[in-house]
Design a protein around this motif. Structure first.
Motif, mmCIF file in Angstrom:
data_model
loop_
_atom_site.group_PDB
_atom_site.id
_atom_site.type_symbol
_atom_site.label_atom_id
_atom_site.label_comp_id
_atom_site.label_asym_id
_atom_site.label_seq_id
_atom_site.Cartn_x
_atom_site.Cartn_y
_atom_site.Cartn_z
ATOM 1 N N PRO A 11 0.805 -1.232 0.000
ATOM 2 C CA PRO A 11 0.000 0.000 0.000
ATOM 3 C C PRO A 11 0.832 1.274 0.000
ATOM 4 O O PRO A 11 0.405 2.290 -0.557
ATOM 5 C CB PRO A 11 -0.828 -0.118 1.284
ATOM 6 N N ALA A 12 2.031 1.239 0.600
ATOM 7 C CA ALA A 12 2.852 2.440 0.661
ATOM 8 C C ALA A 12 3.423 2.829 -0.698
ATOM 9 O O ALA A 12 3.816 3.978 -0.897
ATOM 10 C CB ALA A 12 3.996 2.242 1.657
ATOM 11 N N THR A 13 3.472 1.881 -1.643
ATOM 12 C CA THR A 13 4.043 2.172 -2.959
ATOM 13 C C THR A 13 3.007 2.679 -3.954
ATOM 14 O O THR A 13 3.375 3.062 -5.068
ATOM 15 C CB THR A 13 4.694 0.910 -3.543
ATOM 16 N N GLN A 14 1.742 2.667 -3.586
ATOM 17 C CA GLN A 14 0.689 3.070 -4.500
ATOM 18 C C GLN A 14 0.263 4.503 -4.208
ATOM 19 O O GLN A 14 0.247 4.947 -3.057
ATOM 20 C CB GLN A 14 -0.512 2.129 -4.373
ATOM 21 N N ALA A 15 -0.082 5.194 -5.265
ATOM 22 C CA ALA A 15 -0.536 6.571 -5.109
ATOM 23 C C ALA A 15 -1.843 6.594 -4.344
ATOM 24 O O ALA A 15 -2.670 5.691 -4.483
ATOM 25 C CB ALA A 15 -0.718 7.218 -6.483
ATOM 26 N N PRO A 16 -2.040 7.595 -3.509
ATOM 27 C CA PRO A 16 -3.297 7.672 -2.763
ATOM 28 C C PRO A 16 -4.488 7.709 -3.713
ATOM 29 O O PRO A 16 -4.503 8.460 -4.687
ATOM 30 C CB PRO A 16 -3.173 8.982 -1.973
ATOM 31 N N ALA A 17 -5.478 6.867 -3.422
ATOM 32 C CA ALA A 17 -6.671 6.832 -4.273
ATOM 33 C C ALA A 17 -7.502 8.075 -4.026
ATOM 34 O O ALA A 17 -7.569 8.594 -2.909
ATOM 35 C CB ALA A 17 -7.499 5.582 -3.959
ATOM 36 N N PRO A 18 -8.136 8.596 -5.059
ATOM 37 C CA PRO A 18 -8.982 9.778 -4.859
ATOM 38 C C PRO A 18 -10.169 9.452 -4.000
ATOM 39 O O PRO A 18 -10.627 8.312 -3.937
ATOM 40 C CB PRO A 18 -9.410 10.131 -6.292
ATOM 41 N N GLY A 19 -10.667 10.454 -3.310
ATOM 42 C CA GLY A 19 -11.840 10.261 -2.475
ATOM 43 C C GLY A 19 -13.091 10.125 -3.311
ATOM 44 O O GLY A 19 -13.067 10.277 -4.540
ATOM 45 N N PRO A 20 -14.203 9.825 -2.661
ATOM 46 C CA PRO A 20 -15.460 9.722 -3.387
ATOM 47 C C PRO A 20 -15.787 11.025 -4.100
ATOM 48 O O PRO A 20 -15.570 12.112 -3.576
ATOM 49 C CB PRO A 20 -16.482 9.409 -2.283
ATOM 50 N N VAL A 21 -16.283 10.911 -5.323
ATOM 51 C CA VAL A 21 -16.620 12.097 -6.108
ATOM 52 C C VAL A 21 -17.887 12.721 -5.547
ATOM 53 O O VAL A 21 -18.911 12.054 -5.444
ATOM 54 C CB VAL A 21 -16.826 11.729 -7.587
ATOM 55 N N PRO A 22 -17.854 14.007 -5.136
ATOM 56 C CA PRO A 22 -19.065 14.627 -4.581
ATOM 57 C C PRO A 22 -20.083 14.854 -5.670
ATOM 58 O O PRO A 22 -19.747 15.011 -6.843
ATOM 59 C CB PRO A 22 -18.546 15.960 -4.018
ATOM 60 N N PRO A 23 -21.364 14.869 -5.322
ATOM 61 C CA PRO A 23 -22.397 15.116 -6.332
ATOM 62 C C PRO A 23 -22.292 16.532 -6.883
ATOM 63 O O PRO A 23 -21.942 17.471 -6.187
ATOM 64 C CB PRO A 23 -23.702 14.913 -5.552
ATOM 65 N N MET A 24 -22.592 16.678 -8.165
ATOM 66 C CA MET A 24 -22.524 17.978 -8.817
ATOM 67 C C MET A 24 -23.698 18.841 -8.391
ATOM 68 O O MET A 24 -24.812 18.341 -8.201
ATOM 69 C CB MET A 24 -22.547 17.801 -10.337
ATOM 70 N N PRO A 25 -23.485 20.146 -8.201
ATOM 71 C CA PRO A 25 -24.606 21.028 -7.879
ATOM 72 C C PRO A 25 -25.637 21.033 -8.994
ATOM 73 O O PRO A 25 -25.325 20.761 -10.148
ATOM 74 C CB PRO A 25 -23.946 22.402 -7.699
ATOM 75 N N ALA A 26 -26.833 21.344 -8.629
ATOM 76 C CA ALA A 26 -27.910 21.381 -9.615
ATOM 77 C C ALA A 26 -27.613 22.428 -10.678
ATOM 78 O O ALA A 26 -27.228 23.552 -10.373
ATOM 79 C CB ALA A 26 -29.239 21.700 -8.936
ATOM 80 N N GLY A 27 -27.794 22.032 -11.927
ATOM 81 C CA GLY A 27 -27.583 22.962 -13.021
ATOM 82 C C GLY A 27 -26.173 22.999 -13.556
ATOM 83 O O GLY A 27 -25.912 23.633 -14.566
ATOM 84 N N MET A 28 -25.230 22.316 -12.874
ATOM 85 C CA MET A 28 -23.847 22.317 -13.341
ATOM 86 C C MET A 28 -23.640 21.170 -14.315
ATOM 87 O O MET A 28 -24.106 20.061 -14.081
ATOM 88 C CB MET A 28 -22.880 22.164 -12.160
ATOM 89 N N PRO A 29 -22.924 21.422 -15.428
ATOM 90 C CA PRO A 29 -22.702 20.343 -16.389
ATOM 91 C C PRO A 29 -21.692 19.358 -15.840
ATOM 92 O O PRO A 29 -20.845 19.709 -15.011
ATOM 93 C CB PRO A 29 -22.146 21.083 -17.612
ATOM 94 N N PRO A 30 -21.749 18.089 -16.246
ATOM 95 C CA PRO A 30 -20.753 17.115 -15.799
ATOM 96 C C PRO A 30 -19.377 17.445 -16.337
ATOM 97 O O PRO A 30 -19.229 18.184 -17.319
ATOM 98 C CB PRO A 30 -21.289 15.790 -16.375
ATOM 99 N N ALA A 31 -18.363 16.875 -15.656
ATOM 100 C CA ALA A 31 -16.988 17.139 -16.072
ATOM 101 C C ALA A 31 -16.768 16.641 -17.490
ATOM 102 O O ALA A 31 -17.171 15.538 -17.851
ATOM 103 C CB ALA A 31 -16.008 16.453 -15.111
#
Length: 304
Positions: free
Chosen positions: A244-264
């Protein structure tokens, strides 16, 4: 880092929580130090794995052979818990040997100790429920039956909800390595099936049904676990063979997009107005207004 005071339950438990054993089980058997899931699809796979593992752990043979026996079910659960008490450290120890070139055990000391404590806690709860059930069944004193019976019911709900939680996080081993829970699920399910295959004990079933019930759960758990680890590797670069120490930290959970915002990654589109509203024309003049005409002057019909 060291586990701080109150970080086990995250400070979510209160005195009123004791009235709801399922809430206490959720806080105790899924502690705050267990990392959050990375991907909803991986979490769905984990739920399927838990269901298939429950079939192997509880044993469909209890329901098939001569009816349902609650005491026998608890005894089977106790046997499985004792097996886990030895199997889980052995499996984790084997992986630590595989990871020895990428890092040290000291780097994983805190999550390893926490996972061991969670395992011991669960095994102790299963043993306590079994003792309480045997006490109620063997007593003729009404006061003992009522008092111990109420405690037994609370512990039964608490342990049952805890079993669901530890089946998903497998005693918090995801805090050590995110691929450890599916690996341990595979090892456990096959260890419970292999003795029956070797001894030919089909539990009174025919050859076809016996093979289906014995191999069904471990094959299903293995397929789901391999798919789970494959997604962790492809999407997040988490490999079982790597320390585990040799692997890059995994990203956290993706937060929900605000209403009206387009997806990435979506192309930019200018704000769209009301398609049925009045079009804008410079000068503020209505586009469909009639052109200005000179005022109508009445003329004599016969001239003048």
């Amino acid at each position: 880092m060291a586990r701080t005071r109150g970080s086990w339950t995250g400070g979510t438990l209160t005195a009123r929580s004791l009235l709801k054993p399922q809430d206490v089980a959720r806080a105790v058997f899924h502690p705050a130090w267990i990392p959050q899931p990375l991907d909803p699809s991986v979490e769905r796979l984990k739920r399927f794995r838990v269901i298939a593992g429950a079939v192997a752990s509880l044993g469909v043979f209890t329901f098939i052979e001569g009816g349902f026996d609650f005491t026998e079910l608890l005894e089977n659960a106790m046997t499985a818990s004792v097996v886990l008490l030895f199997l889980t450290p052995l499996t984790v120890g084997a992986m630590l040997w595989v990871w020895r070139r990428g890092g040290t055990v000291r780097q994983l000391r805190v999550p390893l100790v926490n996972s061991l404590l969670l395992l011991l806690l669960f095994v102790g709860c299963v043993a306590a429920v079994l003792v309480l059930v045997q006490t109620v069944n063997g007593s003729a004193n009404p006061a003992v039956i009522i008092g111990v019976g109420l405690t037994m019911m609370w512990m039964l709900v608490f342990t049952a909800y805890g079993a669901v939680r530890v089946s998903g996080n497998f005693f918090g081993t995801a805090a050590v390595h995110r691929c450890l829970p599916p690996l341990l699920a595979v090892v456990t399910s096959w260890l419970m099936a292999v003795p029956d295959l070797v001894t030919g004990d089909l539990h009174g079933l025919s050859l076809t049904l016996g093979v289906i019930f014995i191999l069904g759960a471990p094959v299903t758990v293995t397929a789901i676990a391999l798919l789970e680890m494959r997604r962790l590797k492809r999407r997040y670069g988490i490999r079982l063979q790597a320390h585990p120490a040799t692997q890059a930290p995994a990203p956290g959970p993706v937060p929900p997009m605000p209403a009206g915002m387009p997806p990435a990654g979506a192309p930019y589109l200018p704000p769209q107005g009301n398609p049925y509203g009045r079009p804008h024309v410079p000068g503020g003049q209505h586009p469909y207004a009639p052109h200005p005409q000179p005022p109508y002057t009445p003329r004599h019909p016969y001239g003048g």
